[in-house]
Design a protein around this motif. Structure first.
Motif, short mmCIF file in Angstrom:
data_model
loop_
_atom_site.label_atom_id
_atom_site.label_comp_id
_atom_site.label_asym_id
_atom_site.label_seq_id
_atom_site.Cartn_x
_atom_site.Cartn_y
_atom_site.Cartn_z
N UNK A 228 1.85 -26.41 12.24
CA UNK A 228 3.23 -26.51 11.75
C UNK A 228 3.30 -26.44 10.23
N UNK A 229 4.52 -26.27 9.72
CA UNK A 229 4.74 -26.28 8.27
C UNK A 229 4.50 -27.66 7.67
N UNK A 230 4.45 -28.69 8.50
CA UNK A 230 4.14 -30.02 7.98
C UNK A 230 2.72 -30.08 7.43
N UNK A 231 1.88 -29.13 7.83
CA UNK A 231 0.51 -29.07 7.33
C UNK A 231 0.33 -27.87 6.38
N UNK A 232 1.39 -27.52 5.66
CA UNK A 232 1.41 -26.28 4.87
C UNK A 232 0.39 -26.26 3.73
N UNK A 233 -0.11 -27.41 3.29
CA UNK A 233 -1.10 -27.46 2.21
C UNK A 233 -2.47 -27.87 2.75
N UNK A 234 -2.65 -27.70 4.04
CA UNK A 234 -3.89 -28.09 4.71
C UNK A 234 -4.60 -26.86 5.24
N UNK A 235 -5.80 -26.60 4.72
CA UNK A 235 -6.61 -25.51 5.25
C UNK A 235 -8.08 -25.83 5.05
N UNK A 236 -8.92 -25.30 5.92
CA UNK A 236 -10.35 -25.56 5.83
C UNK A 236 -10.76 -26.94 6.28
N UNK A 237 -9.89 -27.62 7.02
CA UNK A 237 -10.16 -29.00 7.42
C UNK A 237 -10.52 -29.09 8.90
N UNK A 238 -11.30 -30.11 9.23
CA UNK A 238 -11.61 -30.43 10.62
C UNK A 238 -11.06 -31.82 10.89
N UNK A 239 -10.01 -31.89 11.70
CA UNK A 239 -9.32 -33.14 11.98
C UNK A 239 -9.92 -33.77 13.23
#
Length: 248
Positions: A228-239
């Motif tokens: 979602x756009x709520x994670x728009x500044x999140x990339x390269x992460x493993x949640x």
């Protein structure tokens, strides 16, 4: 988030199915893929009953021509691809390193690693052309922790996490994001096959600080967030979504 066109591989059972239901309930168009046509068509009908646009497309993620065709069919039918959930996977053949061989390695890596690589390759092909999109790969807590009796599976999920981070860096400036979700023990058929007995399943559960396994819908919630756009500044992460397992 506004309506999106979402592709989910390995969507017919477990976490993939829960994600498909979650995206459908959120009002998105959902394309589900897997190898079993009857089950896939039944799930697509269930998604349409929820009010979503939905379609099933049969594809084997181990075969590049089928993956390329899958992505092309999504674009031909819906005009775009906004999010892709690469969930297709196998537990392989559990057992110690001394019981593994080239066949068990190939059977696990062809689905879990090659399948993820080919899926990202063709998803990125269309997302990069539009300058937007979100990919969520499905890893496992075994992708960053060792696991006795799951050496080949663990190695394959380490590879998925490496692919995720590498792809995220490569496309970070393009408007496309790439992340992964790493579930802990989750109540799916894969977990039952992996543990084999109720006693082994209970032993695995005892190692989770929350003292229970996760539900597929709980993993799906994390997938929907990353897409979602709520994670728009999140990339390269493993949640990690694991009841505290990776923090213990």
């Amino acid at each position: 988030m506004s309506q999106r066109v979402v592709l989910i591989t390995g969507a017919l059972t477990g976490i993939g199915r829960a994600a498909a239901l979650g995206f459908a309930r959120a009002g998105h168009a959902v394309v589900i893929s897997g190898r079993h046509e009857e089950t896939g068509e039944a799930l697509a009908a269930e998604l349409r009953d929820l009010g979503a646009e939905a379609a099933f497309i049969r594809a084997d993620v181990r075969r590049e021509a089928e993956v390329a065709g899958l992505v092309d069919q999504v674009v031909a039918r819906f005009g775009r691809l906004d999010a892709a959930i690469n969930n297709a996977g196998t537990e392989g053949r559990p057992g110690p390193v001394t019981e593994q061989d080239a066949e068990s390695y190939a059977a696990t890596f062809d689905t879990n690693v090659l399948g993820t690589l080919l899926s990202m390759k063709h998803e990125l092909r269309v997302m990069l052309a539009r300058g937007s999109g979100s990919i969520v790969n499905i890893s496992s807590t075994y992708g960053h922790d060792g696991a006795g009796g799951a050496s080949v599976y663990s190695a394959s999920k380490h590879a998925v996490e490496g692919l995720t981070r590498s792809a995220a860096i490569e496309v970070a400036a393009t408007g496309v994001r790439v992340n992964a979700v790493a579930p802990g023990p989750t109540d799916t058929g894969m977990l039952d096959r992996f543990t084999g007995t109720a006693e082994r399943k209970a032993g695995l559960t005892a190692g989770v600080p929350m003292r229970r396994v996760g539900e597929p819908g709980e993993i799906a919630n994390a997938i929907l967030f990353l897409a979602s756009d709520q994670a728009s500044f999140t990339t390269g992460q493993v949640l990690s979504v694991d009841g505290g397992k990776s923090a213990a």
